[in-house]
Design a protein around this motif. Structure first.
Motif, short mmCIF file in Angstrom:
data_model
loop_
_atom_site.label_atom_id
_atom_site.label_comp_id
_atom_site.label_asym_id
_atom_site.label_seq_id
_atom_site.Cartn_x
_atom_site.Cartn_y
_atom_site.Cartn_z
N ALA A 187 0.84 -1.19 0.00
CA ALA A 187 0.00 0.00 0.00
C ALA A 187 0.87 1.24 0.00
O ALA A 187 1.99 1.25 0.53
CB ALA A 187 -0.91 -0.02 1.23
N ALA A 188 0.36 2.31 -0.60
CA ALA A 188 1.13 3.55 -0.68
C ALA A 188 1.50 4.09 0.69
O ALA A 188 2.58 4.67 0.87
CB ALA A 188 0.34 4.59 -1.47
N ASP A 189 0.62 3.90 1.67
CA ASP A 189 0.90 4.40 3.02
C ASP A 189 1.63 3.39 3.89
O ASP A 189 1.94 3.65 5.05
CB ASP A 189 -0.40 4.84 3.71
N GLY A 190 1.90 2.20 3.33
CA GLY A 190 2.64 1.19 4.07
C GLY A 190 1.83 0.45 5.11
O GLY A 190 2.35 -0.43 5.80
N LYS A 191 0.54 0.76 5.24
CA LYS A 191 -0.30 0.12 6.25
C LYS A 191 -0.84 -1.21 5.74
O LYS A 191 -0.94 -1.43 4.52
CB LYS A 191 -1.46 1.05 6.63
N PRO A 192 -1.18 -2.12 6.65
CA PRO A 192 -1.74 -3.41 6.22
C PRO A 192 -3.09 -3.24 5.54
O PRO A 192 -3.81 -2.28 5.79
CB PRO A 192 -1.87 -4.19 7.53
N ARG A 193 -3.42 -4.21 4.67
CA ARG A 193 -4.71 -4.19 4.00
C ARG A 193 -5.53 -5.41 4.40
O ARG A 193 -4.99 -6.44 4.78
CB ARG A 193 -4.51 -4.13 2.49
N PHE A 194 -6.82 -5.25 4.29
CA PHE A 194 -7.77 -6.26 4.73
C PHE A 194 -8.73 -6.60 3.59
O PHE A 194 -8.93 -5.79 2.68
CB PHE A 194 -8.58 -5.73 5.93
N VAL A 195 -9.31 -7.78 3.67
CA VAL A 195 -10.31 -8.17 2.66
C VAL A 195 -11.56 -7.33 2.85
O VAL A 195 -12.15 -7.30 3.93
CB VAL A 195 -10.65 -9.67 2.77
N LEU A 196 -11.97 -6.65 1.79
CA LEU A 196 -13.18 -5.83 1.82
C LEU A 196 -14.34 -6.49 1.10
O LEU A 196 -15.50 -6.24 1.42
CB LEU A 196 -12.91 -4.47 1.16
N GLU A 197 -14.02 -7.34 0.11
CA GLU A 197 -15.08 -7.92 -0.71
C GLU A 197 -14.56 -9.18 -1.40
O GLU A 197 -13.38 -9.26 -1.75
CB GLU A 197 -15.52 -6.90 -1.76
N VAL A 198 -15.45 -10.16 -1.55
CA VAL A 198 -15.14 -11.38 -2.30
C VAL A 198 -16.11 -11.45 -3.47
O VAL A 198 -17.33 -11.40 -3.28
CB VAL A 198 -15.27 -12.64 -1.43
N ARG A 199 -15.55 -11.54 -4.70
CA ARG A 199 -16.38 -11.56 -5.91
C ARG A 199 -16.23 -12.92 -6.60
O ARG A 199 -15.30 -13.13 -7.39
CB ARG A 199 -15.96 -10.44 -6.86
N PRO A 200 -17.12 -13.86 -6.33
CA PRO A 200 -16.97 -15.22 -6.86
C PRO A 200 -17.12 -15.32 -8.38
O PRO A 200 -16.50 -16.17 -9.00
CB PRO A 200 -18.08 -15.99 -6.15
N VAL A 201 -17.94 -14.47 -8.99
CA VAL A 201 -18.15 -14.56 -10.43
C VAL A 201 -16.86 -14.29 -11.18
O VAL A 201 -16.50 -15.01 -12.13
CB VAL A 201 -19.26 -13.58 -10.88
#
Length: 369
Positions: free
Chosen positions: A252-266
């Protein structure tokens, strides 16, 4: 009354059955066989409804001097709970199999069969309280012991089901008192550990279990702007709010961890972003039921709870046709479609709905993560 005591093989259901006997009811114990894997045995505190549990339930029934039977609900459990669990994950949703089991097995199939056999009520070891409301209909309330309260997972019960249900442990101040009572009664399950995790995945490896049934296909991990930041081995392995297990090749640009926001099965993609993007400002769903009398207005104040042990959040709910939408006063954290939202008025459970749609409280910005 003729009471059918659902005996899981644990201490709670055994003491609940004992209290029903003490109350003078004509009690019959029943254990639900939910798996046809004959060699299944409990491992530590994982799983439930095993051969060991059936034997523990029988010993408890013998100690109480009540008839005991085992009912085979394995096919119904497979169709209504396990297959539903797989289908929901395949659709990118996060289901709660305990809610489905209560809704479709313990308080639908079992209660229906009990009533057909002439029983007046089903008794379980759940921690919740039933009270008579102002209209004379039963209401479902939180248990006295907040730490053990199970009203959330019982939020799927309807008014008709509540009319034929008993929760003898609801007013008990603590689980320690239930264990002490079991020991005093000579029940061998007095110190048996509580069951945890998903009963049909006793080893706790949900990702591996799903991979065998859904399959694993490599796909992309995107940020909120749509840029590819990594890859995954199967979208079904991810849930909203997850941080661990993300193979991100672009930081990430800010160096912070990222989290799952959405799962798109299609598209077999997973969307990630900053923690603050997990804040949800509105949830809605179409599959809802009321526990007792329905709210008297289309819009009303309530508290919403989205997990079994989450704190309830003040909110306003709106019921329009076949849809319920809820706006919490403070954003909810990491809500996923497929979860169950239970609505409360004080200690009373108003009802529940399955979350179909979430609206982020933090809109995405162009080029942002």
């Amino acid at each position: 009354m003729r009471v059918l005591a659902a005996m899981s093989g644990g201490v709670d259901s055994a003491v609940a059955a004992a209290r029903a006997v003490d109350a003078g009811h004509d009690v019959v114990g029943v254990h639900l066989a939910l798996s046809r894997a004959g060699g299944t045995l409990r491992t530590g505190s994982r799983g439930c409804c095993t051969i060991e549990d059936a034997m523990d339930a029988r010993r408890a029934a013998d100690r109480l001097g009540i008839p005991f039977y085992v009912w085979d609900f394995s096919e119904r459990f497979r169709d209504d709970v396990i297959e539903d669990f797989v289908a929901e994950y395949s659709a990118g949703r996060t289901p709660n199999p305990c809610m489905r089991c209560n809704e479709r097995i313990k308080f639908a199939a079992v209660l229906e069969k009990a009533l057909d056999l002439g029983f007046d009520a089903v008794c379980t070891g759940h921690y919740a309280i039933l009270r008579e409301g102002p209209t004379g209909r039963r209401e479902l309330h939180r248990a006295s012991d907040n730490a053990k309260d199970q009203s959330y997972v019982l939020g799927v019960l309807t008014a008709d089901q509540l009319a034929h249900t008993m929760f003898p442990l609801g007013e008990t101040p603590s689980k320690a008192l239930v264990r002490a009572e079991a020991e005093a009664r000579g029940l061998t399950v007095a110190n048996k550990p509580d069951s945890h995790d998903i009963c049909f995945i006793p080893d706790g490896d949900t990702r591996g279990w799903l991979a065998e049934r859904v399959g694993a296909e490599r796909g992309k991990i995107l940020d909120r702007s749509g840029a590819v930041v990594g890859a995954h081995e199967g979208a079904h392995a991810f849930t909203v709010g997850q941080r661990r297990g993300l193979a991100l090749g672009v930081p990430a640009a800010d160096g912070k961890p990222r989290f799952v926001l959405e799962v798109r099965p299609v598209s077999n993609t997973v969307v990630v972003g900053p923690k603050e993007a997990l804040a949800i400002g509105e949830i809605s769903g179409g599959r809802f039921t009321w526990a007792g009398a329905a709210p008297g207005a289309e819009e009303f104040a309530c508290h919403v709870q989205i997990r079994a042990h989450a704190d309830p959040v003040p909110a306003r709910a709106v019921v329009q046709s076949a849809n319920v939408s809820v706006r919490p006063e403070t954003p909810l954290d990491g809500v996923a479609p497929g979860q169950t939202a239970v609505l409360y008025d004080g200690t009373r459970v108003l009802g529940q709905f399955t979350i179909d749609r979430t609206v982020s409280a933090v809109p995405a910005v162009a080029g942002g993560s």
